[in-house]
Design a protein around this motif. Structure first.
Motif, PDB file in Angstrom:
ATOM      1  N   ARG A 110       3.293  -8.412   2.238  1.00 19.97           N
ATOM      2  CA  ARG A 110       3.787  -7.249   1.517  1.00 19.97           C
ATOM      3  C   ARG A 110       2.598  -6.528   0.888  1.00 19.97           C
ATOM      4  O   ARG A 110       1.636  -7.157   0.433  1.00 19.97           O
ATOM      5  N   ARG A 167      -0.277   4.444   5.669  1.00 18.89           N
ATOM      6  CA  ARG A 167       0.907   4.643   6.517  1.00 18.89           C
ATOM      7  C   ARG A 167       0.499   5.109   7.915  1.00 18.89           C
ATOM      8  O   ARG A 167       1.108   4.716   8.914  1.00 18.89           O
ATOM      9  N   THR A 211       2.931  -0.716   5.932  1.00 15.37           N
ATOM     10  CA  THR A 211       4.043  -0.375   5.058  1.00 15.37           C
ATOM     11  C   THR A 211       3.671  -0.684   3.618  1.00 15.37           C
ATOM     12  O   THR A 211       3.268  -1.810   3.297  1.00 15.37           O
ATOM     13  N   VAL A 212       3.810   0.317   2.766  1.00 19.48           N
ATOM     14  CA  VAL A 212       3.490   0.150   1.352  1.00 19.48           C
ATOM     15  C   VAL A 212       4.761   0.367   0.539  1.00 19.48           C
ATOM     16  O   VAL A 212       5.434   1.387   0.674  1.00 19.48           O
ATOM     17  N   GLU A 213       5.087  -0.607  -0.321  1.00 20.58           N
ATOM     18  CA  GLU A 213       6.257  -0.519  -1.179  1.00 20.58           C
ATOM     19  C   GLU A 213       5.816  -0.150  -2.592  1.00 20.58           C
ATOM     20  O   GLU A 213       4.737  -0.525  -3.029  1.00 20.58           O
ATOM     21  N   GLY A 218      -0.220   2.380  10.058  1.00 22.99           N
ATOM     22  CA  GLY A 218       0.896   1.498  10.370  1.00 22.99           C
ATOM     23  C   GLY A 218       1.150   0.425   9.338  1.00 22.99           C
ATOM     24  O   GLY A 218       1.839  -0.564   9.627  1.00 22.99           O
TER      25      GLY A 218
END
Length: 349
Positions: free
Chosen positions: A39, A54, A59-61, A57
């Motif tokens: 994560r 992004r 994914t950053v929350e 590729g």
């Protein structure tokens, strides 16, 4: 009954980046860690690095909180973050704002992790600080440019200043710099150098606005100022950046003078000597130009202290002594004698 293997604690990586480096320029270990992470979290949804991650590729929350019960639907507390690492998982946290890990949220997060580690009741994951980008020498100058831009826009005094209005401050700061050098105080020297640098950035920022009263002056920025002096330094150091050689300081000075003569195409050796400088410095500069050019120019004769001072300044220059520096040193001794007399002491020779 067999013993169970202890759970793998995992890893929390705090990835710091410098806001003085263009977003997306990360070290190879940073990219490797980001790609391998389970994560990637960033509380700042407007972080300048996010579009580049992004695009790669990754994914950053968003949504990190630090206290239990904080009202954020998808938020992680410090304890949640530890739990996320269970089973050997890696969680990367990107500090807010693109700074150096100094964001208030991340500071509270690290405090929360420290409390958990200090409790002795929680198996902590490995904690790692990973610099994703580094400041190069001179990078803090970008901060100065940014601060000056904002002051110029928002400060009622700074926003109305002109080159002519600031001229006196440039002279004052230069004299204070010389005094700091002569005092030998390193802290004072650093501060005075900053004050002189401020004058350069301030004038460049005024020029960038293009609002000066002089006709025919084209706007320019601090980058234009830097580019001009870089070009000049390279051109005047052919023994460093070109094919010429220089073994002694005298060789370097000869290169410098030849290059300046070609650049300036002056009609007289006195061209370019500012007449507004202090008198002793002016006399010494003129004498140096005459000596370098090999001219035979006698000193003008006349009555009065001015001609005597002129002759003394020329003799000092011939002896390799800066008359201004020599006079200031003598004046400082005189000042000390005055202070001694004021306190009732005895002045020393």
């Amino acid at each position: 009954m067999t013993d169970e293997a202890p759970a793998t604690p995992g890893r929390i990586v705090l990835l710091t980046v410098s806001h003085r480096v263009a977003p997306g320029l990360l070290s190879w270990p940073a990219w490797q860690t980001l790609r391998a992470a389970d994560r990637v979290l960033c509380a700042d949804g407007a972080h300048p690095l996010l579009p580049y991650l992004r695009e790669a590729g990754i994914t950053v929350e968003s949504g990190i909180t630090v206290e239990a019960g904080a009202p954020a639907p998808a938020a992680l507390t410090a304890r949640d973050l530890v739990d996320e690492c269970a089973g050997g998982r890696t969680v990367v946290v990107i500090p807010s704002g693109g700074g150096d890990g100094e964001g208030a949220g991340e500071g509270a997060l690290t405090d929360g992790l420290a409390r958990l580690a200090g409790s002795g009741r929680v198996q902590m994951p490995d904690l790692e600080l990973l610099p994703g980008s580094y400041d190069l020498p001179g990078a803090r100058l970008l901060d100065l440019v940014h601060v000056m831009d904002r002051i110029r826009r928002e400060c009622p005094w700074s926003s109305t200043q002109t080159h002519k209005g600031l001229a006196k401050y440039g002279i004052e700061e230069a004299y204070e710099l010389v005094e700091a050098i002569e005092d030998g105080d390193g802290d004072e020297l650093r501060e005075e150098l900053g004050d002189v640098l401020l004058q350069v950035v301030f004038h460049a920022r005024i020029a960038q606005d293009g609002l000066e009263e002089e006709e025919g002056r084209e706007p320019f920025s601090i980058d234009d100022v830097a580019a001009t002096i870089v070009e000049k330094l390279i051109h005047r150091h052919p023994h460093v950046f070109g094919d010429e050689t220089a073994e002694t300081p005298e060789d370097v000075k000869a290169h410098w003078l030849r290059t300046k003569a070609v650049e300036k195409q002056r009609d007289s050796v006195t061209d370019g000597v500012p007449l507004g400088q202090p008198g002793l410095a002016l006399a010494s500069k003129l004498a140096g130009r005459v000596r370098t050019a090999g001219l035979d120019v006698g000193l003008p004769s006349g009555d009065g202290i001015g001609y005597e001072l002129l002759a003394m300044a020329v003799r000092a220059e011939e002896a390799g002594i800066d008359p201004e520096t020599a006079l200031r040193a003598a004046a400082r001794t005189y000042r000390d004698a005055i202070r001694t007399a004021e306190t009732g002491g005895t002045a020393t020779e």
